[in-house]
Design a protein around this motif. Structure first.
Motif, PDB file in Angstrom:
ATOM      1  N   GLU A 215      27.655  38.980  38.761  1.00  0.00           N
ATOM      2  CA  GLU A 215      27.440  40.069  37.817  1.00  0.00           C
ATOM      3  C   GLU A 215      27.341  41.399  38.559  1.00  0.00           C
ATOM      4  O   GLU A 215      26.454  41.601  39.374  1.00  0.00           O
ATOM      5  N   THR A 216      28.279  42.282  38.281  1.00  0.00           N
ATOM      6  CA  THR A 216      28.294  43.591  38.942  1.00  0.00           C
ATOM      7  C   THR A 216      27.963  44.726  37.992  1.00  0.00           C
ATOM      8  O   THR A 216      27.730  45.850  38.427  1.00  0.00           O
ATOM      9  N   GLY A 217      28.001  44.443  36.688  1.00  0.00           N
ATOM     10  CA  GLY A 217      27.787  45.514  35.718  1.00  0.00           C
ATOM     11  C   GLY A 217      28.996  46.414  35.572  1.00  0.00           C
ATOM     12  O   GLY A 217      28.891  47.528  35.065  1.00  0.00           O
ATOM     13  N   THR A 218      30.160  45.957  36.040  1.00  0.00           N
ATOM     14  CA  THR A 218      31.396  46.737  35.969  1.00  0.00           C
ATOM     15  C   THR A 218      32.470  45.935  35.238  1.00  0.00           C
ATOM     16  O   THR A 218      32.283  44.760  34.908  1.00  0.00           O
ATOM     17  N   ALA A 219      33.616  46.567  35.039  1.00  0.00           N
ATOM     18  CA  ALA A 219      34.740  45.885  34.399  1.00  0.00           C
ATOM     19  C   ALA A 219      35.210  44.692  35.209  1.00  0.00           C
ATOM     20  O   ALA A 219      35.855  43.783  34.666  1.00  0.00           O
ATOM     21  N   LEU A 220      34.887  44.664  36.476  1.00  0.00           N
ATOM     22  CA  LEU A 220      35.291  43.555  37.335  1.00  0.00           C
ATOM     23  C   LEU A 220      34.720  42.227  36.845  1.00  0.00           C
ATOM     24  O   LEU A 220      35.297  41.167  37.102  1.00  0.00           O
ATOM     25  N   ASP A 221      33.617  42.255  36.130  1.00  0.00           N
ATOM     26  CA  ASP A 221      33.012  41.023  35.631  1.00  0.00           C
ATOM     27  C   ASP A 221      33.944  40.273  34.685  1.00  0.00           C
ATOM     28  O   ASP A 221      33.791  39.065  34.491  1.00  0.00           O
ATOM     29  N   ARG A 222      34.910  40.962  34.098  1.00  0.00           N
ATOM     30  CA  ARG A 222      35.826  40.328  33.149  1.00  0.00           C
ATOM     31  C   ARG A 222      37.108  39.854  33.812  1.00  0.00           C
ATOM     32  O   ARG A 222      38.000  39.324  33.126  1.00  0.00           O
ATOM     33  N   ALA A 223      37.224  40.014  35.121  1.00  0.00           N
ATOM     34  CA  ALA A 223      38.466  39.659  35.811  1.00  0.00           C
ATOM     35  C   ALA A 223      38.661  38.152  35.835  1.00  0.00           C
ATOM     36  O   ALA A 223      37.810  37.401  36.305  1.00  0.00           O
ATOM     37  N   LYS A 224      39.787  37.721  35.357  1.00  0.00           N
ATOM     38  CA  LYS A 224      40.165  36.310  35.414  1.00  0.00           C
ATOM     39  C   LYS A 224      41.688  36.232  35.336  1.00  0.00           C
ATOM     40  O   LYS A 224      42.359  37.217  35.017  1.00  0.00           O
ATOM     41  N   GLY A 225      42.219  35.088  35.642  1.00  0.00           N
ATOM     42  CA  GLY A 225      43.668  34.921  35.563  1.00  0.00           C
ATOM     43  C   GLY A 225      44.408  35.916  36.432  1.00  0.00           C
ATOM     44  O   GLY A 225      44.073  36.135  37.592  1.00  0.00           O
ATOM     45  N   LYS A 226      45.439  36.533  35.854  1.00  0.00           N
ATOM     46  CA  LYS A 226      46.263  37.478  36.612  1.00  0.00           C
ATOM     47  C   LYS A 226      45.476  38.687  37.066  1.00  0.00           C
ATOM     48  O   LYS A 226      45.736  39.248  38.125  1.00  0.00           O
ATOM     49  N   GLU A 227      44.494  39.121  36.239  1.00  0.00           N
ATOM     50  CA  GLU A 227      43.676  40.277  36.606  1.00  0.00           C
ATOM     51  C   GLU A 227      42.870  39.997  37.877  1.00  0.00           C
ATOM     52  O   GLU A 227      42.636  40.903  38.679  1.00  0.00           O
ATOM     53  N   LEU A 228      42.461  38.780  38.066  1.00  0.00           N
ATOM     54  CA  LEU A 228      41.717  38.423  39.268  1.00  0.00           C
ATOM     55  C   LEU A 228      42.646  38.229  40.456  1.00  0.00           C
ATOM     56  O   LEU A 228      42.375  38.696  41.560  1.00  0.00           O
ATOM     57  N   ALA A 229      43.777  37.566  40.223  1.00  0.00           N
ATOM     58  CA  ALA A 229      44.686  37.233  41.326  1.00  0.00           C
ATOM     59  C   ALA A 229      45.220  38.466  42.039  1.00  0.00           C
ATOM     60  O   ALA A 229      45.270  38.514  43.269  1.00  0.00           O
ATOM     61  N   ILE A 230      45.607  39.498  41.276  1.00  0.00           N
ATOM     62  CA  ILE A 230      46.212  40.667  41.910  1.00  0.00           C
ATOM     63  C   ILE A 230      45.193  41.477  42.697  1.00  0.00           C
ATOM     64  O   ILE A 230      45.542  42.319  43.519  1.00  0.00           O
ATOM     65  N   ARG A 231      43.910  41.213  42.473  1.00  0.00           N
ATOM     66  CA  ARG A 231      42.843  41.890  43.209  1.00  0.00           C
ATOM     67  C   ARG A 231      42.319  41.044  44.365  1.00  0.00           C
ATOM     68  O   ARG A 231      41.325  41.422  44.994  1.00  0.00           O
ATOM     69  N   SER A 232      42.956  39.938  44.648  1.00  0.00           N
ATOM     70  CA  SER A 232      42.433  38.955  45.592  1.00  0.00           C
ATOM     71  C   SER A 232      43.170  38.973  46.923  1.00  0.00           C
ATOM     72  O   SER A 232      44.338  38.575  46.988  1.00  0.00           O
ATOM     73  N   PRO A 233      42.525  39.407  48.006  1.00  0.00           N
ATOM     74  CA  PRO A 233      43.200  39.420  49.309  1.00  0.00           C
ATOM     75  C   PRO A 233      43.750  38.063  49.722  1.00  0.00           C
ATOM     76  O   PRO A 233      44.791  37.991  50.377  1.00  0.00           O
ATOM     77  N   VAL A 234      43.079  36.986  49.345  1.00  0.00           N
ATOM     78  CA  VAL A 234      43.523  35.657  49.773  1.00  0.00           C
ATOM     79  C   VAL A 234      44.951  35.366  49.320  1.00  0.00           C
ATOM     80  O   VAL A 234      45.675  34.611  49.972  1.00  0.00           O
ATOM     81  N   VAL A 235      45.380  35.952  48.224  1.00  0.00           N
ATOM     82  CA  VAL A 235      46.725  35.718  47.719  1.00  0.00           C
ATOM     83  C   VAL A 235      47.781  36.403  48.582  1.00  0.00           C
ATOM     84  O   VAL A 235      48.918  35.938  48.671  1.00  0.00           O
ATOM     85  N   PHE A 236      47.401  37.476  49.251  1.00  0.00           N
ATOM     86  CA  PHE A 236      48.382  38.315  49.941  1.00  0.00           C
ATOM     87  C   PHE A 236      48.198  38.375  51.457  1.00  0.00           C
ATOM     88  O   PHE A 236      48.870  39.165  52.120  1.00  0.00           O
ATOM     89  N   MET A 237      47.306  37.545  52.000  1.00  0.00           N
ATOM     90  CA  MET A 237      47.029  37.606  53.443  1.00  0.00           C
ATOM     91  C   MET A 237      48.280  37.399  54.286  1.00  0.00           C
ATOM     92  O   MET A 237      48.438  38.014  55.343  1.00  0.00           O
ATOM     93  N   SER A 238      49.174  36.534  53.854  1.00  0.00           N
ATOM     94  CA  SER A 238      50.369  36.237  54.654  1.00  0.00           C
ATOM     95  C   SER A 238      51.327  37.423  54.732  1.00  0.00           C
ATOM     96  O   SER A 238      52.257  37.409  55.547  1.00  0.00           O
TER      97      SER A 238
END
Length: 323
Positions: A215-238
């Motif tokens: 819980e951050t109290g920001t819009a980030l709390d609603r991130a899931k699916g594609k909204e979460l993936a595009i914000r995730s360094p683990v997806v793009f490390m390579s």
């Protein structure tokens, strides 16, 4: 603020494989035999986020002490963003560091120059005190900047714009620019590192694999699916092509993220250093000082991003003895 939690890497990889099937959504990096994937920069441009926090009021960044920083503006995708940067100095061009602070408010304030305790100094003062050019940019939706906060999405392009501004400074050697960040700033630094930045190296202190901070109290709390993936360094490390150092205290911090980040990086030029006896905060002062000295020396074969666990341990021991 509690330290962030991660989510399983597999779920994100499965997610992106599904997303790749949609022309209107964010595709994943291409697999062998597939059409070449878009760059991470192109992916962000083509993605329309629904997660934003629009500020109800803007608090201007305070004026810094003369001779320490100048308050400037740099051209960013949404308009002019404010930043602190050390004053231009005559003489030979120098190395520079762009630093992204932690927290979910990527604004700038007095913490950039006020004295902090050695065991929690997030100001990156070591770089400017060593004589390097230091820039601390505010990102979209923060201070007097235009736009809304997107939490690890459009802010990445703001950082890239700030790096371009820094490279044009008359006292900066554009071939010796480094990017660093702490905590959420470290997570942001990894996303920038995957975006083909024109930097010599990246230092990510205490990042996480995905921005799942509870819980951050920001819009980030609603991130899931594609909204979460595009914000995730683990997806793009390579996709990282610049030397990158991921470093964190072993005793208390985000080292839980190392395994998933390391696996996702594959053969990308990313080093991981877990510092025995270190925490999420107490490694900052001694290790930024060590990095600053290595940047200044510019010794061939001693890249700052090659800092080892032994180097870090020795720096922490010296810190304990001196303080």
């Amino acid at each position: 603020m509690p330290l962030p939690r991660s989510v399983p890497v597999l779920s994100l990889l499965v997610l992106l494989s599904l997303v790749a099937c949609s022309k209107s959504d964010t595709p994943s990096p291409a697999q062998p035999g597939q059409k070449k994937a878009e760059t991470f920069v192109e992916l962000r441009k083509g993605f329309k986020t629904q997660l934003k926090d629009t500020p109800s009021e803007h608090e201007p960044a305070p004026q810094p002490p003369k001779g320490v920083f100048e308050k400037v503006t740099y051209p960013a995708p949404l308009g002019s963003n404010v930043a602190y940067v050390t004053p231009v100095r005559e003489g030979a061009r120098r190395p520079a560091v762009l630093w992204i602070q932690g927290g979910f408010n990527w604004g700038i304030d007095e913490s950039a120059w006020e004295v902090s305790p050695r065991d929690n100094d997030q100001s990156a003062r070591a770089f400017r005190e060593a004589g390097l050019v230091l820039m601390m940019p505010a990102l979209r939706g923060c201070n007097e900047n235009p736009g809304s906060r997107e939490y690890f999405l459009g802010e990445v392009d703001d950082v890239l714009a700030a790096l371009d501004f820094l490279a044009r400074r008359p006292d900066v050697d554009p071939e010796r620019i480094y990017l660093g960040g702490h905590s959420t700033g470290g997570t942001m630094a990894l996303l920038v590192a995957a975006s083909e930045p024109r930097v010599r190296g990246v230092f990510a202190f205490g990042p996480v694999a995905v921005p799942n901070y509870g819980e951050t109290g920001t819009a980030l709390d609603r991130a899931k699916g594609k909204e979460l993936a595009i914000r995730s360094p683990v997806v793009f490390m390579s996709l990282i092509r610049v030397p990158t150092l991921v470093i964190e205290g072993a005793d208390e911090g985000n080292t839980f993220a190392f395994d998933s980040l390391r696996k996702a990086a594959k053969d990308a030029p990313v080093r991981f250093v877990s510092v025995p006896g270190g925490t999420h905060f107490n490694i900052l002062a001694p290790l930024t000082e060590l990095l600053a000295q290595r940047i200044l020396r510019g010794t061939p074969g001693e890249l700052p991003t090659d800092l080892s666990e032994q180097d870090a341990v020795l720096a922490m021991r010296a810190e304990a003895s001196a303080h």
